[in-house]
Enzyme design. Structure first.
Site, PDB file in Angstrom:
ATOM      1  N   ARG A 130       0.800  -1.220   0.000  1.00 62.21           N
ATOM      2  CA  ARG A 130       0.000   0.000   0.000  1.00 62.21           C
ATOM      3  C   ARG A 130       0.839   1.280   0.000  1.00 62.21           C
ATOM      4  NH1 ARG A 130      -2.749  -3.828   1.536  1.00 62.21           N
ATOM      5  NH2 ARG A 130      -0.811  -4.410   2.520  1.00 62.21           N
ATOM      6  N   THR A 131       1.765   1.383   0.949  1.00 59.10           N
ATOM      7  CA  THR A 131       2.459   2.666   1.121  1.00 59.10           C
ATOM      8  C   THR A 131       3.261   2.996  -0.132  1.00 59.10           C
ATOM      9  OG1 THR A 131       2.605   2.095   3.451  1.00 59.10           O
ATOM     10  CG2 THR A 131       3.902   3.975   2.723  1.00 59.10           C
ATOM     11  N   LYS A 185      26.537  -3.176  -0.942  1.00 70.37           N
ATOM     12  CA  LYS A 185      28.001  -2.981  -0.890  1.00 70.37           C
ATOM     13  C   LYS A 185      28.416  -2.316   0.413  1.00 70.37           C
ATOM     14  CE  LYS A 185      27.636  -2.122  -5.824  1.00 70.37           C
ATOM     15  NZ  LYS A 185      27.590  -1.013  -6.804  1.00 70.37           N
ATOM     16  N   ARG A 240      11.180   3.977   3.788  1.00 63.33           N
ATOM     17  CA  ARG A 240      10.755   2.968   4.773  1.00 63.33           C
ATOM     18  C   ARG A 240      11.987   2.132   5.099  1.00 63.33           C
ATOM     19  NH1 ARG A 240       5.670  -1.094   4.576  1.00 63.33           N
ATOM     20  NH2 ARG A 240       4.712   0.858   5.190  1.00 63.33           N
ATOM     21  N   HIS A 257       4.499   5.491  11.832  1.00 60.08           N
ATOM     22  CA  HIS A 257       4.052   5.376  10.430  1.00 60.08           C
ATOM     23  C   HIS A 257       3.114   6.549  10.155  1.00 60.08           C
ATOM     24  CE1 HIS A 257       2.997   3.822   6.620  1.00 60.08           C
ATOM     25  NE2 HIS A 257       2.723   2.564   6.916  1.00 60.08           N
TER      26      HIS A 257
HETATM   27  N1   CP Z   1      -0.418  -0.158   5.805  1.00 56.95           N
HETATM   28  C1   CP Z   1       0.795  -0.391   5.279  1.00 56.95           C
HETATM   29  O1   CP Z   1       1.794   0.228   5.645  1.00 56.95           O
HETATM   30  O2   CP Z   1       0.811  -1.352   4.315  1.00 56.95           O
HETATM   31  P1   CP Z   1       2.101  -1.770   3.498  1.00 56.95           P
HETATM   32  O3   CP Z   1       3.074  -2.402   4.467  1.00 56.95           O
HETATM   33  O4   CP Z   1       1.607  -2.744   2.469  1.00 56.95           O
HETATM   34  O5   CP Z   1       2.701  -0.531   2.896  1.00 56.95           O
END
Ligand code: CP
Length: 363
Positions: free
Chosen positions: A55-56, A84, A105, A133
């Site tokens: 999603r993100t 590396k 991320r 998040h």
């Molecule tokens: N909700 C969420 O962060 O989903 P993903 O890990 O798929 O990005």
């Protein structure tokens, strides 16, 4: 309006006005997407995903493409020079010279803040380990705002792995900025919300109670936020209880209950709940794309007119380093020369990257 951010590291550090404006813009883009076509023409967003995502990552990419911007990046560091031995700092520095916006991320707590210290463009935290998040939180708030009509005076149940679930950490910190919210923290007793977040609630006019029974908690809730066990973050021997939302449990909920889940779902919501009109989690994922369009447009415009806002406001103390092994400042992660920074309250030092408190040296 004078914004107080150049990056999005923690939604809770935004003012209510800033959050409300991001949500307003997201809902306007959802209503009139054609108005925003071309808004990021000539701009490039880089997505650096050191951890898996559906999603993100894809909603950010789709958001930028819908605004007529371009996207570069990796969805797996094994295909990049990270293999590396290149540090997060160096990767962020270099990629920010190819792009106008970095979306990161990573498994290290405080990673996005560390990247923002070195990057030459705005950085968005797309999840830093088990810490925060923030773009999920904006997604959650947009869903509640649009579908429920308010963000205050709510009884909000958060259920599942509250110890490692970064979405719950960000959401509680941010919703406790709104008046009159009551949190019901439903979890295995070994997977409760970290103390530093409970202390955060206690410092506001919001309240919390804890429970290990979803059935007991459910009838009082306006919102139920289900989460999965973060299996990838469990220590050896950790095995939390899984709470499962079933149609039978749903029958005990209010008619106006809103059921959210950041997804991915594993087995904590029965698929038989999906057709219940109170199950909003797939709508919620769709709101996420408009929230990310709003954030991209806002951050690219802020930077034009806004001097940098300091990312670290604490101090370095001789002999004090962060004791959280998952903190981005852990020397094992090769992020050489990251300045240590702590916010001190009495003899407690809170790391400004990962938020973990530690006791001082007794002096
Ligand atoms: N909700 C969420 O962060 O989903 P993903 O890990 O798929 O990005």
């Amino acid at each position: 309006m004078k914004n107080t951010f150049n990056h999005l590291i923690d939604t809770a550090s935004l003012s209510l006005t800033e959050i409300d404006e991001l949500l307003r813009l997201a809902l306007d883009i959802k209503k009139s997407p054609q108005t925003y076509v071309g808004a990021c023409n000539g701009k490039i967003m880089a997505t650096l995903f050191y951890e898996p995502s559906t999603r993100t990552m894809m909603s950010f990419q789709s958001a930028m493409l819908r605004l007529d911007g371009g996207v570069i990046g990796f969805d797996n560091p094994s295909g990049s020079s990270v293999t590396k031995g290149e540090s997060l700092k160096d990767t962020a520095k270099v990629v920010s010279s190819y792009s106008d916006l970095l979306v990161i991320r990573a498994p290290w707590e405080g990673a996005a803040k560390a990247a923002a210290l070195t990057a030459d463009c705005p950085v968005i935290n797309a999840g830093d380990g088990g810490h925060l998040h923030p773009t999920q939180t904006l997604t959650d708030l947009a869903t509640l705002s649009a579908e429920l009509g308010r963000l205050n005076n709510l009884t909000i149940g958060l259920c599942g792995d509250l110890k490692y679930g970064r979405t719950t950490h960000s959401l509680v910190k941010t919703l406790s900025k709104y008046k009159g919210n009551r949190f019901v923290l439903i979890s295995d007793k070994n997977f409760t919300l970290p103390d530093y977040i409970k202390n955060h609630i206690a410092a506001t006019d919001c309240t919390f109670t804890e429970s290990d029974s979803l059935g007991d908690a459910l009838p009082q809730l306006d919102v139920l936020y289900m989460t999965r066990t973060q299996r990838e973050r469990l220590a050896v021997g950790e095995n939390p209880t899984t709470f499962v939302l079933t149609p039978q449990l749903m029958s005990q909920g209010k008619k106006t209950l809103a059921v959210l889940h950041p997804l991915p779902r594993v087995d904590e919501i029965s698929p038989l709940v999906d057709d219940d009109p109170r199950a909003l989690y797939f709508k919620q994922a769709n709101y996420g794309m408009y929230v990310r369009m709003s954030l991209i447009v806002t951050l690219l415009n802020i930077t034009k007119s806004h001097p940098p806002v300091p990312l670290l406001n604490g101090k370095t103390y001789d002999g004090i380093s962060c004791l959280n092994p998952k903190c981005v400042t852990n020397p094992a992660y090769n992020n050489v020369n990251l300045p240590r920074s702590f916010l001190r309250t009495g003899n407690t030092y809170e790391c400004e990257y990962c938020s973990h408190p530690r006791a001082g040296r007794g002096d």
